[in-house]
Scaffold this motif. Structure first.
Motif, PDB file in Angstrom:
ATOM      1  N   VAL A 245     -19.179 -28.585  52.915  1.00 39.44           N
ATOM      2  CA  VAL A 245     -18.936 -27.967  54.212  1.00 39.44           C
ATOM      3  C   VAL A 245     -20.252 -27.956  54.975  1.00 39.44           C
ATOM      4  O   VAL A 245     -21.206 -27.281  54.593  1.00 39.44           O
ATOM      5  CB  VAL A 245     -18.390 -26.536  54.049  1.00 39.44           C
ATOM      6  CG1 VAL A 245     -18.062 -25.937  55.418  1.00 39.44           C
ATOM      7  CG2 VAL A 245     -17.144 -26.534  53.158  1.00 39.44           C
ATOM      8  N   GLY A 246     -20.318 -28.714  56.051  1.00 42.01           N
ATOM      9  CA  GLY A 246     -21.531 -28.800  56.851  1.00 42.01           C
ATOM     10  C   GLY A 246     -22.166 -30.174  56.771  1.00 42.01           C
ATOM     11  O   GLY A 246     -22.465 -30.675  55.671  1.00 42.01           O
ATOM     12  N   GLY A 247     -22.361 -30.790  57.949  1.00 40.36           N
ATOM     13  CA  GLY A 247     -22.930 -32.128  58.015  1.00 40.36           C
ATOM     14  C   GLY A 247     -24.323 -32.159  58.586  1.00 40.36           C
ATOM     15  O   GLY A 247     -24.691 -33.115  59.284  1.00 40.36           O
ATOM     16  N   GLY A 248     -25.124 -31.142  58.288  1.00 41.78           N
ATOM     17  CA  GLY A 248     -26.531 -31.153  58.636  1.00 41.78           C
ATOM     18  C   GLY A 248     -27.318 -31.861  57.543  1.00 41.78           C
ATOM     19  O   GLY A 248     -26.743 -32.537  56.680  1.00 41.78           O
ATOM     20  N   PRO A 249     -28.644 -31.715  57.537  1.00 41.67           N
ATOM     21  CA  PRO A 249     -29.442 -32.429  56.539  1.00 41.67           C
ATOM     22  C   PRO A 249     -29.101 -32.049  55.104  1.00 41.67           C
ATOM     23  O   PRO A 249     -29.128 -32.914  54.217  1.00 41.67           O
ATOM     24  CB  PRO A 249     -30.883 -32.054  56.902  1.00 41.67           C
ATOM     25  CG  PRO A 249     -30.780 -30.840  57.764  1.00 41.67           C
ATOM     26  CD  PRO A 249     -29.477 -30.951  58.483  1.00 41.67           C
ATOM     27  N   ALA A 250     -28.771 -30.780  54.846  1.00 38.53           N
ATOM     28  CA  ALA A 250     -28.459 -30.363  53.477  1.00 38.53           C
ATOM     29  C   ALA A 250     -27.177 -31.029  52.984  1.00 38.53           C
ATOM     30  O   ALA A 250     -27.149 -31.636  51.906  1.00 38.53           O
ATOM     31  CB  ALA A 250     -28.336 -28.838  53.409  1.00 38.53           C
ATOM     32  N   GLY A 251     -26.104 -30.915  53.767  1.00 35.96           N
ATOM     33  CA  GLY A 251     -24.838 -31.490  53.338  1.00 35.96           C
ATOM     34  C   GLY A 251     -24.875 -32.999  53.225  1.00 35.96           C
ATOM     35  O   GLY A 251     -24.349 -33.586  52.264  1.00 35.96           O
ATOM     36  N   LEU A 252     -25.509 -33.658  54.182  1.00 32.31           N
ATOM     37  CA  LEU A 252     -25.583 -35.119  54.157  1.00 32.31           C
ATOM     38  C   LEU A 252     -26.436 -35.613  52.994  1.00 32.31           C
ATOM     39  O   LEU A 252     -26.087 -36.598  52.330  1.00 32.31           O
ATOM     40  CB  LEU A 252     -26.162 -35.626  55.477  1.00 32.31           C
ATOM     41  CG  LEU A 252     -25.262 -35.449  56.707  1.00 32.31           C
ATOM     42  CD1 LEU A 252     -26.066 -35.675  57.986  1.00 32.31           C
ATOM     43  CD2 LEU A 252     -24.075 -36.407  56.648  1.00 32.31           C
ATOM     44  N   LEU A 253     -27.568 -34.940  52.747  1.00 31.32           N
ATOM     45  CA  LEU A 253     -28.422 -35.359  51.635  1.00 31.32           C
ATOM     46  C   LEU A 253     -27.709 -35.149  50.307  1.00 31.32           C
ATOM     47  O   LEU A 253     -27.771 -36.010  49.412  1.00 31.32           O
ATOM     48  CB  LEU A 253     -29.739 -34.597  51.663  1.00 31.32           C
ATOM     49  CG  LEU A 253     -30.716 -34.934  50.522  1.00 31.32           C
ATOM     50  CD1 LEU A 253     -31.070 -36.416  50.515  1.00 31.32           C
ATOM     51  CD2 LEU A 253     -31.981 -34.086  50.620  1.00 31.32           C
ATOM     52  N   LEU A 254     -27.019 -34.033  50.147  1.00 32.21           N
ATOM     53  CA  LEU A 254     -26.276 -33.794  48.909  1.00 32.21           C
ATOM     54  C   LEU A 254     -25.245 -34.905  48.690  1.00 32.21           C
ATOM     55  O   LEU A 254     -25.130 -35.452  47.582  1.00 32.21           O
ATOM     56  CB  LEU A 254     -25.593 -32.432  48.954  1.00 32.21           C
ATOM     57  CG  LEU A 254     -24.704 -32.097  47.752  1.00 32.21           C
ATOM     58  CD1 LEU A 254     -25.512 -32.108  46.452  1.00 32.21           C
ATOM     59  CD2 LEU A 254     -24.014 -30.750  47.949  1.00 32.21           C
ATOM     60  N   SER A 255     -24.500 -35.240  49.722  1.00 39.48           N
ATOM     61  CA  SER A 255     -23.508 -36.307  49.609  1.00 39.48           C
ATOM     62  C   SER A 255     -24.164 -37.624  49.210  1.00 39.48           C
ATOM     63  O   SER A 255     -23.648 -38.376  48.363  1.00 39.48           O
ATOM     64  CB  SER A 255     -22.765 -36.456  50.946  1.00 39.48           C
ATOM     65  OG  SER A 255     -21.803 -37.482  50.881  1.00 39.48           O
TER      66      SER A 255
ATOM     67  N   VAL B 239     -16.646 -35.460  50.170  1.00 39.27           N
ATOM     68  CA  VAL B 239     -16.220 -35.506  51.563  1.00 39.27           C
ATOM     69  C   VAL B 239     -17.045 -34.471  52.312  1.00 39.27           C
ATOM     70  O   VAL B 239     -17.144 -33.317  51.882  1.00 39.27           O
ATOM     71  CB  VAL B 239     -14.716 -35.206  51.722  1.00 39.27           C
ATOM     72  CG1 VAL B 239     -14.327 -35.159  53.202  1.00 39.27           C
ATOM     73  CG2 VAL B 239     -13.877 -36.243  50.985  1.00 39.27           C
ATOM     74  N   VAL B 240     -17.651 -34.883  53.431  1.00 35.66           N
ATOM     75  CA  VAL B 240     -18.450 -33.988  54.255  1.00 35.66           C
ATOM     76  C   VAL B 240     -17.631 -33.582  55.470  1.00 35.66           C
ATOM     77  O   VAL B 240     -17.114 -34.440  56.190  1.00 35.66           O
ATOM     78  CB  VAL B 240     -19.762 -34.664  54.711  1.00 35.66           C
ATOM     79  CG1 VAL B 240     -20.560 -33.720  55.613  1.00 35.66           C
ATOM     80  CG2 VAL B 240     -20.595 -35.089  53.501  1.00 35.66           C
ATOM     81  N   LEU B 241     -17.501 -32.274  55.688  1.00 34.22           N
ATOM     82  CA  LEU B 241     -16.741 -31.742  56.820  1.00 34.22           C
ATOM     83  C   LEU B 241     -17.707 -31.030  57.762  1.00 34.22           C
ATOM     84  O   LEU B 241     -18.336 -30.034  57.394  1.00 34.22           O
ATOM     85  CB  LEU B 241     -15.669 -30.765  56.323  1.00 34.22           C
ATOM     86  CG  LEU B 241     -14.669 -31.332  55.312  1.00 34.22           C
ATOM     87  CD1 LEU B 241     -13.797 -30.230  54.750  1.00 34.22           C
ATOM     88  CD2 LEU B 241     -13.818 -32.425  55.948  1.00 34.22           C
TER      89      LEU B 241
ATOM     90  N   GLY C 200     -20.037 -46.346  53.104  1.00 36.59           N
ATOM     91  CA  GLY C 200     -18.614 -46.040  53.039  1.00 36.59           C
ATOM     92  C   GLY C 200     -18.312 -44.582  52.778  1.00 36.59           C
ATOM     93  O   GLY C 200     -17.212 -44.235  52.333  1.00 36.59           O
ATOM     94  N   GLY C 201     -19.273 -43.704  53.042  1.00 41.83           N
ATOM     95  CA  GLY C 201     -19.081 -42.280  52.797  1.00 41.83           C
ATOM     96  C   GLY C 201     -18.054 -41.666  53.728  1.00 41.83           C
ATOM     97  O   GLY C 201     -17.864 -42.119  54.861  1.00 41.83           O
ATOM     98  N   ASP C 202     -17.394 -40.635  53.262  1.00 36.80           N
ATOM     99  CA  ASP C 202     -16.375 -39.926  54.048  1.00 36.80           C
ATOM    100  C   ASP C 202     -17.037 -38.733  54.733  1.00 36.80           C
ATOM    101  O   ASP C 202     -17.179 -37.655  54.146  1.00 36.80           O
ATOM    102  CB  ASP C 202     -15.238 -39.470  53.140  1.00 36.80           C
ATOM    103  CG  ASP C 202     -13.998 -39.024  53.918  1.00 36.80           C
ATOM    104  OD1 ASP C 202     -14.137 -38.725  55.121  1.00 36.80           O
ATOM    105  OD2 ASP C 202     -12.908 -38.968  53.325  1.00 36.80           O
ATOM    106  N   VAL C 203     -17.487 -38.947  55.961  1.00 38.21           N
ATOM    107  CA  VAL C 203     -18.111 -37.901  56.768  1.00 38.21           C
ATOM    108  C   VAL C 203     -17.207 -37.655  57.964  1.00 38.21           C
ATOM    109  O   VAL C 203     -17.028 -38.544  58.793  1.00 38.21           O
ATOM    110  CB  VAL C 203     -19.525 -38.300  57.238  1.00 38.21           C
ATOM    111  CG1 VAL C 203     -20.148 -37.180  58.073  1.00 38.21           C
ATOM    112  CG2 VAL C 203     -20.412 -38.636  56.046  1.00 38.21           C
TER     113      VAL C 203
END
Length: 385
Positions: A8-18, A29-31, A116-119
């Motif tokens: 949950v959250g597409g900032g630097p933390a969520g995107l880096l974790l993904s 999946v990043v929301l 191919g990530g699901d963002v």
């Protein structure tokens, strides 16, 4: 819908974790509630610790960082009309790098989509179930439920993840001042950051690029931006940065200005069942210590390692220790940020005794190798381990 980790959250933390999970074959999946343009262009500072740059490089998203980031080997404390350099690299063997958070987000979005990530942008999360883990969200006019093994709450201080954790204990401190931050199209007046303590208030000279400067002034939390035309901003900055040797501040067109309140905040624990909090969802630091983004990166790096252990070895040892491991680092960063803030800002409520104590402390830091080393160790970032 189903995935292994819902983020949950597409900032630097969520995107880096993904991104870190993807490198080990773990699906996510990043929301993100905002649209892509907003996420990629919201202005945030970017002073990166050595450990943060190491994570970005080792995970394969450091190419533009290495090309455009400004590496710093020291910083300057300024007070009483004099400058005192803190030689970060000489004292610690480590560096810090100026690279805007905005650019990190762009790099991570581009990499996740290329892989191919699901963002999913403009995906509003309406409910999180941390026990039978799932995330319900609204996207493209439909309400959907994403089932998963784990949920990572990386949606910031005002997000929905933290309220989904029952029985949280919170710790908070509000400060009686804020920062007026400006971006200016002018070459920086310095090669290294300047932290200035002045009786009129704190000031900070940072660098965004060789042609763009980022500067800050201490103001009241309820300050009206209309009361700060460009001329007043430059005049006040010049007064607070002034030195007895006649140092000059470069002026230029101001392209952005905003007032940012300051607070310290920690929520414990950072886990409830299958829901894990990371970054600003769990803690906030005043920006003086440059720790916010770096704490978010360390949180998700620790969480990624724990999830990788779970999927590769079937062990939950690191997951069980996640909150305690992160909080040890969080509280160290909280103290350092509080210390830097109280050391350099003018407290409107301080009496003469308190102001003299503050000046004595500044003199000690400026003249003591031991004190400079302590500042430097915390500023460049303690090892993740």
């Amino acid at each position: 819908m189903r995935t292994q980790v819902a983020i949950v959250g597409g900032g630097p933390a969520g995107l880096l974790l993904s991104h870190l999970l993807h490198r080990q074959g773990i699906a996510s999946v990043v929301l993100e509630s905002r649209d892509r343009a907003y996420v990629e262009h919201r202005q945030r500072a970017g002073m990166l610790e050595q450990g943060t740059t190491d994570v970005l490089r080792e995970s394969g998203v450091g190419e533009r960082l290495d090309r455009e980031g400004l590496v710093h080997h020291g910083l300057e404390l300024r007070f009483g009309g004099a400058s005192h350099r803190i030689p970060l690299t000489d004292l610690t063997g480590r560096t810090v790098t100026v690279y805007a958070q905005t650019e990190i987000v762009k790099d991570l979005v581009a990499r996740r989509l290329a892989d191919g990530g699901d963002v999913r942008f403009e995906a509003e999360v309406v409910e999180i179930d941390p026990i039978a883990p799932s995330v319900t969200f609204r996207h493209e006019g439909a309400v959907r439920t994403l089932e998963c093994d784990y949920v990572a709450g990386c949606d910031g201080f005002h997000g929905v993840s933290r309220p989904a954790v029952p029985g949280l204990r919170t710790f908070e401190r509000e400060y009686s001042f804020a920062w007026l931050g400006v971006l200016a199209d002018v070459a920086p007046s310095t090669d290294e950051l300047i932290y200035a303590g002045h009786e009129r208030g704190f000031a900070l000279h940072s660098l965004r690029s060789p042609k763009v400067s980022r500067l800050y002034l201490q103001v009241a939390p309820d300050e009206d931006l209309a009361a700060w035309p460009d001329e007043r901003i430059w005049s006040e900055l010049a007064a607070r940065f002034a030195t007895d040797d006649g140092w000059k501040l470069h002026e230029g067109p101001i392209t952005d200005k905003a007032v940012t309140p300051m607070r310290s905040f920690v929520a414990e624990p950072m886990r409830h069942d299958r829901l894990f909090l990371a970054g600003d969802a769990a803690h906030i630091v005043p920006p003086t210590g440059a720790k916010g983004l770096n704490l978010a990166v360390s949180d998700v790096t620790i969480l990624a390692r724990a999830l990788i252990e779970r999927y590769e070895l079937g062990s939950e040892t690191l997951l069980d220790g996640y909150s305690a491991t992160c909080l040890r680092r969080v509280w160290r960063a909280e103290h350092f940020s509080y210390w830097m803030t109280t050391l350099l800002h003018a407290d409107p409520a301080a009496d003469d005794f308190a102001r003299r104590l503050q000046r004595s402390h500044l003199d000690y830091v400026g003249g003591s190798v031991a004190a400079k080393t302590s500042l430097a160790e915390n500023y460049v970032g303690l090892p993740l381990e």
